[in-house]
Design a protein around this motif. Structure first.
Motif, short mmCIF file in Angstrom:
data_model
loop_
_atom_site.label_atom_id
_atom_site.label_comp_id
_atom_site.label_asym_id
_atom_site.label_seq_id
_atom_site.Cartn_x
_atom_site.Cartn_y
_atom_site.Cartn_z
N GLY A 1 8.52 3.44 6.13
CA GLY A 1 9.39 2.28 6.83
C GLY A 1 8.44 1.29 7.64
N TYR A 2 6.92 1.50 7.56
CA TYR A 2 6.37 0.35 8.25
C TYR A 2 5.61 -0.51 7.48
N MET A 3 5.50 -1.79 7.93
CA MET A 3 4.95 -2.63 7.03
C MET A 3 3.98 -3.90 7.88
N ILE A 4 3.09 -4.46 7.13
CA ILE A 4 2.65 -5.50 7.82
C ILE A 4 3.26 -6.83 7.11
N HIS A 5 3.82 -7.39 8.12
CA HIS A 5 4.66 -8.64 7.54
C HIS A 5 4.52 -9.77 8.27
N GLY A 6 5.36 -11.25 8.09
CA GLY A 6 5.31 -12.06 8.78
C GLY A 6 6.32 -11.95 9.97
N GLY B 1 -3.94 6.09 12.40
CA GLY B 1 -4.20 6.87 11.39
C GLY B 1 -4.72 6.07 10.24
N ARG B 2 -4.79 6.60 8.92
CA ARG B 2 -5.24 6.03 7.92
C ARG B 2 -4.29 5.67 7.09
N PHE B 3 -3.97 4.58 6.38
CA PHE B 3 -2.82 4.42 5.54
C PHE B 3 -3.42 3.63 4.21
N GLU B 4 -2.52 3.28 3.15
CA GLU B 4 -2.87 2.63 2.23
C GLU B 4 -1.76 1.60 1.95
N VAL B 5 -1.91 0.68 1.20
CA VAL B 5 -0.84 -0.35 0.88
C VAL B 5 -0.20 0.40 -0.29
N LEU B 6 1.01 0.50 -0.18
CA LEU B 6 1.76 1.10 -1.17
C LEU B 6 2.52 0.14 -2.10
N SER B 7 2.90 -1.01 -1.55
CA SER B 7 3.68 -1.76 -2.31
C SER B 7 3.60 -3.21 -1.70
N MET B 8 3.43 -4.45 -2.36
CA MET B 8 3.11 -5.74 -2.05
C MET B 8 4.45 -6.44 -2.32
N VAL C 1 -5.99 -8.52 -0.51
CA VAL C 1 -5.66 -6.74 -0.67
C VAL C 1 -4.81 -6.84 -2.07
N ARG C 2 -4.99 -5.60 -2.45
CA ARG C 2 -4.37 -4.84 -3.37
C ARG C 2 -3.49 -3.90 -3.15
N ILE C 3 -2.67 -3.44 -4.01
CA ILE C 3 -2.30 -1.99 -3.86
C ILE C 3 -3.30 -0.88 -3.75
N GLY C 4 -3.22 0.05 -2.75
CA GLY C 4 -4.38 1.07 -2.66
C GLY C 4 -5.52 0.66 -1.57
#
Lengths: 257, 260
Positions: A213-218, A163-170, A248-251
């Motif tokens: 609980g989902y992230m893009i991470h190393g 689906g569609r999501f947004e970066v909520l925190s970095m 990227v940035r938040i949002g």
């Protein structure tokens, strides 16, 4: 060619041995009488061949007929304009509506940088308008099912959501607050002290949290990139993650399919 | 009476031929340079009505939460989209429309399929994920380091792609995806087998399955794109087929390199 019927065999000469009739072909089978028709062996063969041929032709013409794609012919729907003036007004109205809809459609498309993740093929793309800034391998959810053997007998499915999501925190140098399944999977008791859940280093240099609980991470396991090994998060290699982080940035929108 | 030499005759013939060629060329150029036929207002209104209908449906799809495919015959492109963002695009090298027929006679007119949104598209054969089920060991304080799980297969190993597949939508609409030169590398026997199997399925579908495949769009994609679409297509996808005949400004914008 003349056909010898079984019943019409010539009489043998006197003194010759009388041959026994063949047992396989009972005498009098052909011709047959069906109602008013007399059917000989030849006509039966011809009829059978005709039926087979017809069936083959019918079968050949059964299935799908393919034609090149063409648009449906255009037809003006609704009440027809009564004068040229009305027609011109209609065209003008439709033209305005067309421009308005095109603008709305363009507005729906993402502006600036956005992330696209193909979770079945484990690819991550970073795009900016019409340009692809990054095309790299990643690791998405393995789809594995984990069953707890004691206690509440919970069950977890490690899928990456679509689906569609947004970066909520970095997060820089993220610390992982290990959820229950991480302990259950390792056969360890679930800690009662929340401080025992924290683990540093396992998420790499950066993490982009996009909810639930989902992230893009190393990752520590870069050799497994390109394979579905994660618990639902998106694991990205160190260099690629740096590029993502820098853009990227938040949002920022994330599209996962 | 004037005498003409053979040389003069040849000259005259050449002059006539040159003049004829010049006249024909000028006529052809004139034809090319002529202004395109002016579209009358009624046709323009009808085209705009159709275009607006399609745009309305696209706006509706872009504001929804479902994945959708946009097939653009004018650009020879199939795009997988979500919320107005193009996720992946595939070059369409062949597009045909198939309708069922029985003994050379068209079975029935398909329900209208242009200018409508096709719903609930699912892969046939389906892409199945063989989920690994892991029963966790009972918890121990000094549990030994668990054995690392086996290295999972690559996407290519996980999802073998059939040589031809379909995406079936509601109301008997479907798309059939064929890789370009799908059977070229196969043996003659294998090609005959594939042809026979496809023919048999088509015959059965045309004869007995009135609710399936009333209209079938056959798309030819590159083998890589066909495999990629099969592996990546989300469930319950929608589809809209754009028209070939539309103003240039209505063409969707595509991110460079997407899907290539």
């Amino acid at each position: 060619m003349a056909e010898t019927e079984p019943g019409a065999a010539a009489t043998p000469p006197a003194g010759a041995a009388i041959p026994t009739p063949p047992a396989a072909a009972p005498a009098g089978r052909w011709p047959r009488r069906i109602g008013p028709f007399i059917i000989t062996r030849r006509s039966a063969w011809i009829a059978a061949a005709a039926v087979v041929l017809l069936a083959a032709v019918a079968w050949g013409g059964t299935g799908y007929r393919y034609r090149p794609y063409v648009d449906e012919p255009v037809r003006l729907s609704g009440p027809a304009p009564r004068s040229d003036r009305e027609l011109k007004q209609l065209v003008s109205r439709l033209d305005r509506r067309s421009r308005e809809l095109t603008t709305r459609l363009k507005a729906a498309a993402p502006r600036g940088v956005y992330i696209v993740i193909d979770q079945t093929q484990n690819r991550i793309y970073l795009r900016k308008d019409a340009e692809t800034l990054l095309d790299a391998t990643c690791s998405a959810g393995s789809g594995m099912v984990l069953k707890e053997s004691v206690g509440k007998k919970r069950e977890w499915v490690f899928d990456t959501p679509r689906g569609r999501f947004e970066v909520l925190s970095m997060l820089r140098d993220p610390v992982w607050a290990k959820p229950d399944w991480a302990f259950v999977e390792d056969g360890l008791p679930i800690p009662t002290n929340p401080a025992d859940r924290f683990e540093s280093g396992s998420l790499g240099e950066y993490a982009l949290y996009f909810g639930n609980g989902y992230m893009i991470h190393g990752t520590l396991y870069e050799r497994l990139l390109g394979r579905a090994v994660s618990h639902g998060c998106i694991r990205v290699g160190r260099e690629d993650l740096r590029k993502v982080w820098a853009n990227v940035r938040i949002g920022t929108r994330i599209y996962i399919y | 009476m004037a005498m003409t030499t053979p040389r003069a005759c040849v000259r005259t013939c050449i002059a006539v031929i040159v003049a004829a060629v010049a006249v024909l060329s000028a006529a052809a150029c004139g034809k090319d340079a002529a202004a395109p036929p002016v579209e009358d207002d009624a046709t323009r209104a009808a085209r705009l009505q159709r275009l607006n209908g399609l745009l309305e449906r696209q706006v509706e799809l872009a504001s929804g939460k479902d994945f959708y495919l946009v097939l653009d015959p004018a650009q020879s492109e199939l795009a997988l989209m979500l919320s107005g963002a193009e996720l992946q695009s595939y070059r369409v090298t062949g597009l045909q429309v198939g309708t069922p027929r029985v003994s050379w006679i068209g079975r029935k007119d398909a329900t209208p399929w242009q200018n409508v949104v096709w719903l609930h598209g699912e892969l046939d054969p389906p892409r199945e994920l063989d989920r690994l089920v892991f029963q966790a060991p009972p918890p121990k304080k000094d549990a030994a380091e668990p054995e690392p799980p086996p290295i999972p297969p690559t996407p290519e190993e996980m999802y073998p792609v059939p040589s031809r597949y379909q995406v079936r939508f509601d109301e008997g609409r479907s798309i059939e995806v064929r890789p370009l030169d799908a059977d070229q590398k196969a043996s003659r026997f294998a090609r005959f087998g594939a042809w026979w199997s496809a023919k048999w399925h088509d015959v059965v579908a045309a004869l007995f399955r009135e609710d399936r495949d009333a209209v079938r769009l056959r798309l030819v994609l590159s083998p890589k794109d066909a495999a990629s679409l099969y592996r990546s297509l989300p469930p319950a996808v929608r589809l809209i087929v754009l028209t070939k005949d539309r103003p240039a400004e209505a063409a969707p914008k595509r991110p460079a390199g997407a899907g290539r």
